[in-house]
Motif scaffolding. Structure first.
Motif, mmCIF file in Angstrom:
data_model
loop_
_atom_site.group_PDB
_atom_site.id
_atom_site.type_symbol
_atom_site.label_atom_id
_atom_site.label_comp_id
_atom_site.label_asym_id
_atom_site.label_seq_id
_atom_site.Cartn_x
_atom_site.Cartn_y
_atom_site.Cartn_z
ATOM 1 N N TYR A 65 0.846 -1.187 0.000
ATOM 2 C CA TYR A 65 0.000 0.000 0.000
ATOM 3 C C TYR A 65 0.885 1.240 0.000
ATOM 4 N N ALA A 66 0.351 2.329 -0.534
ATOM 5 C CA ALA A 66 1.050 3.614 -0.513
ATOM 6 C C ALA A 66 0.359 4.517 0.489
ATOM 7 N N ILE A 67 1.117 4.990 1.481
ATOM 8 C CA ILE A 67 0.596 5.922 2.471
ATOM 9 C C ILE A 67 1.552 7.115 2.511
ATOM 10 N N ASP A 68 1.123 8.245 1.935
ATOM 11 C CA ASP A 68 1.967 9.444 1.800
ATOM 12 C C ASP A 68 3.256 9.114 1.054
ATOM 13 N N GLY A 69 3.157 8.244 0.044
ATOM 14 C CA GLY A 69 4.321 7.894 -0.763
ATOM 15 C C GLY A 69 5.149 6.748 -0.222
ATOM 16 N N ASP A 78 -6.437 7.107 3.927
ATOM 17 C CA ASP A 78 -5.732 7.614 2.747
ATOM 18 C C ASP A 78 -4.717 6.627 2.184
ATOM 19 N N ALA A 79 -4.719 5.370 2.627
ATOM 20 C CA ALA A 79 -3.811 4.348 2.087
ATOM 21 C C ALA A 79 -4.435 3.734 0.843
ATOM 22 N N THR A 80 -3.650 3.573 -0.210
ATOM 23 C CA THR A 80 -4.148 3.011 -1.473
ATOM 24 C C THR A 80 -3.297 1.818 -1.889
#
Length: 518
Positions: free
Chosen positions: A284-288, A311-313
């Protein structure tokens, strides 16, 4: 007559009255001068105290409230002035020496800086070389996978052929039974065919028997290697992409470049480094920051799984090398694109009650139906690792544990080939003691060893102190590996990669309950 020449002794003896007279006159001059200017000198004693003319007459200017005697006052003043004079002399004469030492120190600092730069250059070159060879390794794994699929299809074809053959035999038997006139003939024919088949089976068995173990081992290794790249394993648990920027006291550094002993921004020290060679599917990406979805991150001080952060994708990143850390603070400070984030480390738990609960969970999972045996405090606080010289069994023979790398194939506790998904390096400061497991093999008192049919920690054995060194353990796809002497060892997950997911909820709840109330 010869003129008489005075001897050297006579000249020296005639000098002493002159010297004595000069000293008396100098003292008299000093005393008289001091006496005439006594009031002025007393009022400005700090100014005149170092004057040679008044240094010997200090007794005349001793303050009335000074408890020292006049002689002691004079001697102290003389000593202080002589000391100050010597300090100035030494400062003048030693200044060139200090300058030379400073130049030598600067030269050594530049030399050490050059050595460190060279070390960093060599490390980067070695990393690039590994990245170059990784392409060939992935292609080899792909070819092996295709071979495995081809073998599977051939095996299925043979099964179908056998099925058709068996069906044909039964059809023939039905036809024989339907023609009564040929019953005896067909029975004899079948007996002859069966005898021929039995003879062929017996002959082929004795021909292939000597090489059957080699064939079985080769097939097993190919199957393990071919399927290794397709198994997410531990990479989907608590891992970061290699470029993740961890905040250290010297600034952000990629997690793949951290070593044991690195001091982090929050004061924690890196005591364990993990590297995995396996494809990660749920980053996952969380703030990059690219991190596993089940990794724990602290949001406003509350622990939560990354995948549950709003906000994690989920990304489509598929790195084959991922990393994690063990720190003394049980935290990993990471710099994102816009702000700082705090993640849990691999161990996560630090409270003794939680460690005891974890030990009980592991014991009951490994020994179902067995009465629980509690562990010692030292074993609970130690990491489950082994010395680098401990030899591990592989299909090619025993090898020192320190030479095993991610992607290698070893034998598990039952002697079956299993792929090494990752390696962990741990500082000896995280281990209370080690024990002798086999000749030349030592494990920490927290390591899980198979004794007979049960798994037990080695904490009941004779303890041996550990010194400043690096200890090791593996992450295998089977959850175990085997030492040279046949001792089975659990990998660093304790319970194995398949069962560790069952602990996620409990670990998160344990961390949440230990957060102080606001």
């Amino acid at each position: 007559m010869k003129a008489s020449v005075p001897s050297q002794g006579t000249e020296q003896s005639s000098m002493w009255p002159f010297v004595g007279l000069t000293a008396v006159l100098f003292i008299a001059l000093a005393i008289s001068s001091a006496y005439m200017r006594r009031a002025e000198i007393t009022a400005n004693w700090s100014k005149y105290r170092s004057d040679p003319l008044f240094m010997f007459t200090s007794f005349m200017f001793k303050p009335d409230d000074d408890p020292r005697s006049a002689a002691q006052f004079t001697m102290d003043n003389f000593a202080e002035n002589i000391t100050a004079l010597l300090d100035k002399v030494f400062a003048v004469f030693l200044q060139p020496v200090f300058q030379i030492l400073k130049l030598v120190s600067d030269a050594m600092e530049q030399s050490l800086g050059s050595l460190f730069n060279m070390r960093s250059l060599l490390a980067n070159m070695w990393h690039r070389f590994n990245e170059g060879t990784d392409v060939f390794q992935r292609r080899f794994n792909g070819v092996a996978h295709q071979l495995r699929m081809t073998y599977t299809k051939l095996y299925d074809s043979l099964n179908k052929t056998m099925g058709v053959t068996v069906s044909s035999v039964y059809a023939g038997l039905s036809y024989i039974y339907s023609i009564t006139s040929f019953i005896d003939f067909m029975i004899k024919l079948c007996i002859i065919i069966l005898v021929i088949l039995v003879v062929l089976v017996i002959l082929l068995f004795f021909v292939l028997f000597p090489v059957m173990p080699l064939i079985a081992s080769a097939v097993a290794v190919i199957a393990v290697t071919a399927s290794g790249a397709a198994v997410g394993g531990m990479a989907e648990t608590f891992c970061f992409a290699g470029h993740t920027q961890v905040l250290t006291k010297d600034g952000p550094r990629a997690i793949k470049d951290l070593v044991l002993g690195t001091v982090l921004e929050d004061g924690g020290v890196v005591k364990g480094v993990m590297e995995f060679d396996t494809v990660a599917y749920d980053l996952y990406a969380i703030d990059g920051v690219q991190v596993s979805g089940t990794h724990i991150v602290y949001k406003d001080g509350v622990p939560v799984h990354v995948k549950d952060v709003p906000d994690a994708t989920l990304t489509d990143a598929r790195p084959t090398r991922v990393y994690c850390l063990i720190t003394t603070s049980r935290r990993i400070p990471v710099q994102g694109l816009t702000q700082r984030h705090t993640f849990a480390d691999w161990e996560e738990l630090s409270e003794m009650d939680d460690l005891k609960t974890w030990h009980r969970h592991v014991f009951e999972a490994l020994n179902p139906g067995t009465k629980y045996i509690s562990s010692t405090a030292k074993a609970l606080l130690s990491e489950a690792v082994l010395t680098g010289a401990t030899r591990v069994r592989t299909p090619d023979g025993p090898r020192p544990l320190s030479t095993i790398v991610p992607g290698s194939v070893v034998l598990d506790a039952d002697g079956t080939p299993t792929r090494v998904a990752g390696i962990v390096w741990v500082s000896s400061s995280e281990v209370e003691a080690v024990v002798d497991v086999e000749p030349g093999a030592q494990a920490s008192i927290a390591a899980w060893l198979r004794k007979d049919t049960a798994w037990r920690q080695a904490s009941q054995e004779r303890h041996i102190p550990v010194f400043n060194t690096t200890l090791y353990n593996l992450f295998t796809e089977s959850g175990t590996f085997q030492l040279e002497g046949g001792t089975g060892v659990r990998d660093f997950t304790d319970v194995g990669p398949e069962a560790i997911s069952s602990t996620y909820t409990w670990v998160l709840e344990s961390l949440a309950k230990n957060i102080p109330a606001v």
